[in-house]
Design a protein around this motif. Structure first.
Motif, PDB file in Angstrom:
ATOM      1  N   ASP A 123       5.263  -5.165 -15.879  1.00  0.00           N
ATOM      2  CA  ASP A 123       3.916  -5.651 -15.566  1.00  0.00           C
ATOM      3  C   ASP A 123       3.482  -5.184 -14.187  1.00  0.00           C
ATOM      4  N   TYR A 124       4.390  -5.295 -13.234  1.00  0.00           N
ATOM      5  CA  TYR A 124       4.065  -4.887 -11.877  1.00  0.00           C
ATOM      6  C   TYR A 124       3.700  -3.410 -11.824  1.00  0.00           C
ATOM      7  N   GLY A 125       4.484  -2.581 -12.457  1.00  0.00           N
ATOM      8  CA  GLY A 125       4.205  -1.144 -12.451  1.00  0.00           C
ATOM      9  C   GLY A 125       2.834  -0.838 -13.026  1.00  0.00           C
ATOM     10  N   ILE A 126       2.488  -1.529 -14.093  1.00  0.00           N
ATOM     11  CA  ILE A 126       1.182  -1.314 -14.735  1.00  0.00           C
ATOM     12  C   ILE A 126       0.061  -1.810 -13.832  1.00  0.00           C
ATOM     13  N   ILE A 127       0.214  -3.017 -13.292  1.00  0.00           N
ATOM     14  CA  ILE A 127      -0.822  -3.589 -12.428  1.00  0.00           C
ATOM     15  C   ILE A 127      -0.976  -2.753 -11.165  1.00  0.00           C
ATOM     16  N   TYR A 128       0.141  -2.363 -10.565  1.00  0.00           N
ATOM     17  CA  TYR A 128       0.097  -1.562  -9.350  1.00  0.00           C
ATOM     18  C   TYR A 128      -0.638  -0.247  -9.587  1.00  0.00           C
ATOM     19  N   LYS A 129      -0.344   0.391 -10.691  1.00  0.00           N
ATOM     20  CA  LYS A 129      -1.005   1.656 -11.019  1.00  0.00           C
ATOM     21  C   LYS A 129      -2.512   1.449 -11.159  1.00  0.00           C
ATOM     22  N   GLU A 130      -2.896   0.366 -11.825  1.00  0.00           N
ATOM     23  CA  GLU A 130      -4.325   0.077 -12.001  1.00  0.00           C
ATOM     24  C   GLU A 130      -5.005  -0.238 -10.673  1.00  0.00           C
ATOM     25  N   ILE A 131      -4.327  -1.002  -9.808  1.00  0.00           N
ATOM     26  CA  ILE A 131      -4.903  -1.330  -8.504  1.00  0.00           C
ATOM     27  C   ILE A 131      -5.121  -0.060  -7.695  1.00  0.00           C
ATOM     28  N   MET A 132      -4.147   0.827  -7.713  1.00  0.00           N
ATOM     29  CA  MET A 132      -4.244   2.048  -6.917  1.00  0.00           C
ATOM     30  C   MET A 132      -5.282   3.027  -7.466  1.00  0.00           C
ATOM     31  N   GLN A 133      -5.771   2.805  -8.675  1.00  0.00           N
ATOM     32  CA  GLN A 133      -6.820   3.655  -9.229  1.00  0.00           C
ATOM     33  C   GLN A 133      -8.213   3.127  -8.894  1.00  0.00           C
ATOM     34  N   LEU A 134      -8.283   1.921  -8.348  1.00  0.00           N
ATOM     35  CA  LEU A 134      -9.565   1.359  -7.924  1.00  0.00           C
ATOM     36  C   LEU A 134     -10.021   2.066  -6.653  1.00  0.00           C
ATOM     37  N   PRO A 135     -11.299   1.952  -6.313  1.00  0.00           N
ATOM     38  CA  PRO A 135     -11.745   2.510  -5.030  1.00  0.00           C
ATOM     39  C   PRO A 135     -10.900   1.936  -3.886  1.00  0.00           C
ATOM     40  N   ILE A 136     -10.683   2.731  -2.854  1.00  0.00           N
ATOM     41  CA  ILE A 136      -9.741   2.380  -1.787  1.00  0.00           C
ATOM     42  C   ILE A 136     -10.063   1.037  -1.137  1.00  0.00           C
ATOM     43  N   LYS A 137     -11.325   0.769  -0.848  1.00  0.00           N
ATOM     44  CA  LYS A 137     -11.675  -0.506  -0.209  1.00  0.00           C
ATOM     45  C   LYS A 137     -11.437  -1.681  -1.152  1.00  0.00           C
ATOM     46  N   THR A 138     -11.622  -1.460  -2.431  1.00  0.00           N
ATOM     47  CA  THR A 138     -11.389  -2.521  -3.409  1.00  0.00           C
ATOM     48  C   THR A 138      -9.903  -2.810  -3.529  1.00  0.00           C
ATOM     49  N   SER A 139      -9.093  -1.762  -3.671  1.00  0.00           N
ATOM     50  CA  SER A 139      -7.645  -1.981  -3.783  1.00  0.00           C
ATOM     51  C   SER A 139      -7.108  -2.599  -2.498  1.00  0.00           C
ATOM     52  N   ILE A 144       0.812  -1.220   0.000  1.00  0.00           N
ATOM     53  CA  ILE A 144       0.000   0.000   0.000  1.00  0.00           C
ATOM     54  C   ILE A 144       0.843   1.266   0.000  1.00  0.00           C
ATOM     55  N   SER A 145       2.136   1.127   0.204  1.00  0.00           N
ATOM     56  CA  SER A 145       3.025   2.288   0.204  1.00  0.00           C
ATOM     57  C   SER A 145       3.592   2.512  -1.186  1.00  0.00           C
ATOM     58  N   LYS A 146       3.854   3.741  -1.490  1.00  0.00           N
ATOM     59  CA  LYS A 146       4.367   4.082  -2.816  1.00  0.00           C
ATOM     60  C   LYS A 146       5.854   3.786  -2.974  1.00  0.00           C
ATOM     61  N   ILE A 147       6.613   3.963  -1.917  1.00  0.00           N
ATOM     62  CA  ILE A 147       8.055   3.721  -2.001  1.00  0.00           C
ATOM     63  C   ILE A 147       8.513   2.926  -0.785  1.00  0.00           C
ATOM     64  N   LYS A 148       9.651   2.271  -0.921  1.00  0.00           N
ATOM     65  CA  LYS A 148      10.151   1.350   0.099  1.00  0.00           C
ATOM     66  C   LYS A 148      10.297   2.027   1.465  1.00  0.00           C
ATOM     67  N   GLU A 149      10.850   3.210   1.498  1.00  0.00           N
ATOM     68  CA  GLU A 149      11.071   3.897   2.773  1.00  0.00           C
ATOM     69  C   GLU A 149       9.751   4.181   3.473  1.00  0.00           C
ATOM     70  N   ASP A 150       8.725   4.542   2.706  1.00  0.00           N
ATOM     71  CA  ASP A 150       7.402   4.766   3.296  1.00  0.00           C
ATOM     72  C   ASP A 150       6.843   3.476   3.878  1.00  0.00           C
ATOM     73  N   ALA A 151       7.081   2.360   3.201  1.00  0.00           N
ATOM     74  CA  ALA A 151       6.612   1.056   3.690  1.00  0.00           C
ATOM     75  C   ALA A 151       7.287   0.710   5.011  1.00  0.00           C
ATOM     76  N   GLU A 152       8.579   0.963   5.091  1.00  0.00           N
ATOM     77  CA  GLU A 152       9.308   0.686   6.329  1.00  0.00           C
ATOM     78  C   GLU A 152       8.806   1.578   7.457  1.00  0.00           C
ATOM     79  N   ASP A 153       8.593   2.853   7.162  1.00  0.00           N
ATOM     80  CA  ASP A 153       8.059   3.769   8.170  1.00  0.00           C
ATOM     81  C   ASP A 153       6.663   3.330   8.613  1.00  0.00           C
TER      82      ASP A 153
END
Length: 172
Positions: free
Chosen positions: A99-115, A24-33
């Motif tokens: 593929d991951y970048g494309i899928i991740y972008k699409e997932i994050m564009q879904l409604p928050i509860k769905t993603s 759910i985090s955009k970058i690794k450092e944010d995920a660690e935080d």
């Protein structure tokens, strides 16, 4: 002792929770935080948790809520190439990275509860019941969110593609 009890409950969910924070985090450092903040908050409030059976769900709600607050404050958009710059160390092919970048972008564009439901199910490998406990609502609404999210993603991608394999390959 509260610390020992906390660790007994926390250790079995650590990997799932780490995968969820990373997804759910955009970058690794944010995920660690996010992960560190989640552990701190869950430990600080552990004594006030009345039902120890709800510990897992409580721990997953923390990063979800923290991330929603962060996202509403920082409407930052990242390019897929900026996501997870360290994944090349995992010997993942360039094709899967794209593929991951494309899928991740699409997932994050879904409604928050769905993603969130997709990430909890496919990346953190939680059951529908676990997701219901985390998100609230009914079991059928969780199943519907996941199915609608998958359908939306599959409209964008080939039906032969296994989304779980692509997503988990990146996050392991």
């Amino acid at each position: 002792m509260p610390q020992e009890e906390f660790m007994l409950l926390y250790e079995p969910i650590h990997q799932q929770l780490a995968l969820y924070c990373r997804a759910i985090s955009k970058i690794k450092e944010d995920a660690e935080d996010l992960m560190n903040e989640t552990i701190l908050i869950s430990f600080q409030n552990f004594q006030s948790l009345k039902d120890r059976k709800a510990f897992k769900y409580y721990c997953f709600k923390i990063p979800s809520n923290l991330n929603k607050r962060l996202m509403s404050k920082n409407r930052v958009q990242y390019k897929p190439a900026e996501l997870w710059p360290d994944v090349e160390a995992n010997d993942i092919s360039a094709e899967i990275l794209v593929d991951y970048g494309i899928i991740y972008k699409e997932i994050m564009q879904l409604p928050i509860k769905t993603s969130e439901a997709l990430i909890l199910h496919f990346i953190s490998d939680l059951s529908y019941e676990d997701i219901r406990e985390i998100q609230g609502g009914s079991l059928s609404s969780v199943k519907m969110r996941i199915q609608r999210g998958k359908d939306k993603l599959l409209q964008q991608f080939s039906k032969e593609r296994d989304l779980k394999v692509v997503l988990t390959a990146i996050l392991l």
